[in-house]
Scaffold this motif. Structure first.
Motif, PDB file in Angstrom:
ATOM      1  N   LEU A 123       0.849  -1.182   0.000  1.00 61.34           N
ATOM      2  CA  LEU A 123       0.000   0.000   0.000  1.00 61.34           C
ATOM      3  C   LEU A 123       0.888   1.238   0.000  1.00 61.34           C
ATOM      4  O   LEU A 123       1.714   1.419   0.894  1.00 61.34           O
ATOM      5  CB  LEU A 123      -0.915  -0.002   1.220  1.00 61.34           C
ATOM      6  CG  LEU A 123      -1.928   1.139   1.301  1.00 61.34           C
ATOM      7  CD1 LEU A 123      -2.923   1.057   0.162  1.00 61.34           C
ATOM      8  CD2 LEU A 123      -2.656   1.102   2.641  1.00 61.34           C
ATOM      9  N   LYS A 124       0.742   2.086  -1.011  1.00 54.83           N
ATOM     10  CA  LYS A 124       1.608   3.248  -1.172  1.00 54.83           C
ATOM     11  C   LYS A 124       1.015   4.518  -0.574  1.00 54.83           C
ATOM     12  O   LYS A 124       1.705   5.266   0.108  1.00 54.83           O
ATOM     13  CB  LYS A 124       1.898   3.460  -2.665  1.00 54.83           C
ATOM     14  CG  LYS A 124       2.598   4.776  -2.998  1.00 54.83           C
ATOM     15  CD  LYS A 124       3.968   4.873  -2.336  1.00 54.83           C
ATOM     16  CE  LYS A 124       4.627   6.212  -2.642  1.00 54.83           C
ATOM     17  NZ  LYS A 124       5.934   6.361  -1.964  1.00 54.83           N
ATOM     18  N   SER A 171      10.532   7.857  -2.725  1.00 51.88           N
ATOM     19  CA  SER A 171      11.016   6.879  -1.761  1.00 51.88           C
ATOM     20  C   SER A 171      12.244   7.379  -1.016  1.00 51.88           C
ATOM     21  O   SER A 171      13.076   8.094  -1.573  1.00 51.88           O
ATOM     22  CB  SER A 171      11.375   5.567  -2.481  1.00 51.88           C
ATOM     23  OG  SER A 171      10.268   5.075  -3.210  1.00 51.88           O
ATOM     24  N   SER A 172      12.348   6.970   0.251  1.00 53.39           N
ATOM     25  CA  SER A 172      13.529   7.253   1.071  1.00 53.39           C
ATOM     26  C   SER A 172      14.395   6.000   1.088  1.00 53.39           C
ATOM     27  O   SER A 172      14.175   5.080   1.880  1.00 53.39           O
ATOM     28  CB  SER A 172      13.113   7.657   2.490  1.00 53.39           C
ATOM     29  OG  SER A 172      12.331   8.830   2.467  1.00 53.39           O
ATOM     30  N   ARG A 173      15.402   5.974   0.235  1.00 57.72           N
ATOM     31  CA  ARG A 173      16.150   4.743   0.024  1.00 57.72           C
ATOM     32  C   ARG A 173      17.021   4.368   1.213  1.00 57.72           C
ATOM     33  O   ARG A 173      17.260   3.185   1.467  1.00 57.72           O
ATOM     34  CB  ARG A 173      17.013   4.866  -1.240  1.00 57.72           C
ATOM     35  CG  ARG A 173      16.188   4.930  -2.524  1.00 57.72           C
ATOM     36  CD  ARG A 173      17.045   4.912  -3.755  1.00 57.72           C
ATOM     37  NE  ARG A 173      17.759   3.643  -3.882  1.00 57.72           N
ATOM     38  CZ  ARG A 173      18.661   3.389  -4.837  1.00 57.72           C
ATOM     39  NH1 ARG A 173      18.962   4.337  -5.719  1.00 57.72           N
ATOM     40  NH2 ARG A 173      19.269   2.217  -4.901  1.00 57.72           N
ATOM     41  N   ASP A 174      17.510   5.349   1.967  1.00 56.24           N
ATOM     42  CA  ASP A 174      18.361   4.997   3.099  1.00 56.24           C
ATOM     43  C   ASP A 174      17.556   4.340   4.218  1.00 56.24           C
ATOM     44  O   ASP A 174      18.056   3.448   4.915  1.00 56.24           O
ATOM     45  CB  ASP A 174      19.118   6.212   3.632  1.00 56.24           C
ATOM     46  CG  ASP A 174      18.212   7.381   3.988  1.00 56.24           C
ATOM     47  OD1 ASP A 174      17.049   7.421   3.521  1.00 56.24           O
ATOM     48  OD2 ASP A 174      18.676   8.284   4.725  1.00 56.24           O
ATOM     49  N   ILE A 175      16.287   4.734   4.374  1.00 51.92           N
ATOM     50  CA  ILE A 175      15.460   4.131   5.411  1.00 51.92           C
ATOM     51  C   ILE A 175      15.155   2.674   5.072  1.00 51.92           C
ATOM     52  O   ILE A 175      15.311   1.784   5.918  1.00 51.92           O
ATOM     53  CB  ILE A 175      14.161   4.942   5.600  1.00 51.92           C
ATOM     54  CG1 ILE A 175      14.498   6.323   6.183  1.00 51.92           C
ATOM     55  CG2 ILE A 175      13.177   4.192   6.503  1.00 51.92           C
ATOM     56  CD1 ILE A 175      13.299   7.227   6.349  1.00 51.92           C
ATOM     57  N   GLN A 185       7.752   3.022   6.175  1.00 52.47           N
ATOM     58  CA  GLN A 185       8.196   4.374   6.503  1.00 52.47           C
ATOM     59  C   GLN A 185       8.950   5.020   5.348  1.00 52.47           C
ATOM     60  O   GLN A 185       8.918   6.236   5.173  1.00 52.47           O
ATOM     61  CB  GLN A 185       9.084   4.340   7.742  1.00 52.47           C
ATOM     62  CG  GLN A 185       8.357   3.871   8.992  1.00 52.47           C
ATOM     63  CD  GLN A 185       9.304   3.686  10.157  1.00 52.47           C
ATOM     64  OE1 GLN A 185       9.760   4.662  10.747  1.00 52.47           O
ATOM     65  NE2 GLN A 185       9.602   2.440  10.479  1.00 52.47           N
ATOM     66  N   ALA A 186       9.615   4.202   4.539  1.00 48.65           N
ATOM     67  CA  ALA A 186      10.337   4.712   3.388  1.00 48.65           C
ATOM     68  C   ALA A 186       9.400   5.105   2.253  1.00 48.65           C
ATOM     69  O   ALA A 186       9.767   5.895   1.382  1.00 48.65           O
ATOM     70  CB  ALA A 186      11.335   3.666   2.884  1.00 48.65           C
ATOM     71  N   LYS A 187       8.204   4.565   2.271  1.00 48.08           N
ATOM     72  CA  LYS A 187       7.279   4.734   1.152  1.00 48.08           C
ATOM     73  C   LYS A 187       6.032   5.558   1.475  1.00 48.08           C
ATOM     74  O   LYS A 187       5.468   6.189   0.575  1.00 48.08           O
ATOM     75  CB  LYS A 187       6.825   3.348   0.653  1.00 48.08           C
ATOM     76  CG  LYS A 187       7.932   2.494   0.041  1.00 48.08           C
ATOM     77  CD  LYS A 187       8.307   2.990  -1.337  1.00 48.08           C
ATOM     78  CE  LYS A 187       9.241   2.024  -2.051  1.00 48.08           C
ATOM     79  NZ  LYS A 187       9.559   2.476  -3.425  1.00 48.08           N
ATOM     80  N   VAL A 188       5.557   5.513   2.693  1.00 43.51           N
ATOM     81  CA  VAL A 188       4.257   6.098   3.023  1.00 43.51           C
ATOM     82  C   VAL A 188       4.426   7.244   4.017  1.00 43.51           C
ATOM     83  O   VAL A 188       4.799   7.017   5.165  1.00 43.51           O
ATOM     84  CB  VAL A 188       3.305   5.027   3.609  1.00 43.51           C
ATOM     85  CG1 VAL A 188       1.913   5.633   3.811  1.00 43.51           C
ATOM     86  CG2 VAL A 188       3.234   3.809   2.695  1.00 43.51           C
ATOM     87  N   TYR A 189       4.158   8.451   3.548  1.00 38.71           N
ATOM     88  CA  TYR A 189       4.256   9.648   4.388  1.00 38.71           C
ATOM     89  C   TYR A 189       3.565  10.791   3.639  1.00 38.71           C
ATOM     90  O   TYR A 189       3.026  10.590   2.537  1.00 38.71           O
ATOM     91  CB  TYR A 189       5.727   9.973   4.700  1.00 38.71           C
ATOM     92  CG  TYR A 189       6.619  10.066   3.488  1.00 38.71           C
ATOM     93  CD1 TYR A 189       6.782  11.268   2.819  1.00 38.71           C
ATOM     94  CD2 TYR A 189       7.290   8.950   3.002  1.00 38.71           C
ATOM     95  CE1 TYR A 189       7.599  11.359   1.693  1.00 38.71           C
ATOM     96  CE2 TYR A 189       8.107   9.024   1.889  1.00 38.71           C
ATOM     97  CZ  TYR A 189       8.251  10.241   1.239  1.00 38.71           C
ATOM     98  OH  TYR A 189       9.039  10.311   0.126  1.00 38.71           O
TER      99      TYR A 189
END
Length: 294
Positions: A123-124, A171-175, A185-189
């Protein structure tokens, strides 16, 4: 046809208008012909009720619809479809699998997905986290490695494919790289996803696995990254992704499924506030967003 959501030109109305652009490039305000066609979901609902295509319903209304200047549409385009849920797929291209391996200390999990029958689906975004054309996508303030991910989006109504759009799965690739369990957390915010500029039906798109897709990132007026690929490079078909998404999953009325990316900026690159992200996909159009820290 291509379907856009535009602001109403009636100053007394706060509602938006659903606009159709036909194969010849002529634009029609479908909402001016019927108040019941105020959004793409309402059009799809009418098509479903009559067991006809969305294009067939729209064509019935074109003679009564107000003509618009097609030149103004891209500049004014809003979020073309408000999806109850946006889902996304990962590791559907070889380059995506390689990039996920590079960012992670646990690369085997991505190799397993790439070689397995079951795709990665997650789920994005919800409607409140999704933005449209010319709006700002979000960069997590607690991440130091944020990237756009340009993707072909499949639009579903009551589980059936009714069109295609462009999506940006920011996307937050480091997370995620720190631990695959941090994927949500890297994808959904806030502002994690953009969709647009339109919904294009299958008659316009043709084969969704034979489309050129390009990504351009600009910073202070200069091009920082520019690359293109083809959806023919997908290792997993849209049909398979849709099938797995619907398995044992009661989907809401309208869903957008993003089908993965093959355009990954180098490991030395991260988006910064003010960057301009431009995604082009053949037969659909161009999705433009700037970036803001959230």
């Amino acid at each position: 046809m291509r379907y856009y959501q535009l602001p109403s030109r009636e100053r007394s109305s706060s509602a938006d208008s659903l606009v159709a652009v036909d194969e010849g490039g002529s634009a029609y305000d479908l909402t001016s012909a019927s108040d019941d066609l105020g959004s793409f979901t309402e059009l799809a609902r009418a098509a479903n009720a009559s067991d006809r295509s969305v294009d067939a319903i729209a064509r019935d209304r074109l003679p009564d619809a107000e003509r618009l200047d097609v030149e103004d549409i891209d500049a004014d385009a809003l979020l073309p479809v408000v999806a109850d849920e946006v889902w996304a797929a990962g590791v559907t291209y070889r380059i995506s699998e390689e990039a996920r391996e590079a960012e992670s200390g646990k690369p085997d999990v991505y190799i397993d997905v790439y070689e397995n029958e079951r795709p990665e689906l997650f789920l994005k975004a919800t409607p409140s986290r999704t933005v449209g054309p010319h709006d700002s996508v979000g960069l997590r303030g607690d991440s130091e490695w944020n990237v756009p991910e340009p993707e072909l989006g499949v639009v579903l109504h009551r589980g059936d494919v009714v069109g295609y759009t462009i999506g940006n799965d920011v996307s937050s690739r480091d997370i995620e790289g720190e631990n695959p369990l941090y994927l949500p957390q890297a994808k959904v915010y806030d502002r994690c996803c953009s969709v647009g500029p339109c919904v294009a039906t299958g008659d316009v798109v043709g084969d969704p696995h034979d489309l050129t897709m390009s990504l351009t990132i600009e910073r202070d007026g200069e091009v920082e990254y520019e690359e293109s690929t083809s959806t023919s490079e997908m290792a997993t078909s849209c049909e398979k992704l849709v099938d797995y998404l619907g398995r044992h999953n009661d989907l809401p009325e309208t869903v957008v499924l993003l089908t993965g990316t093959a355009l990954v900026p180098p490991e030395t690159f991260t988006l910064t506030e003010g960057d301009r992200v431009v995604i082009d996909i053949d037969s659909i159009g161009r999705l433009v967003n700037d970036a803001v820290v959230v």
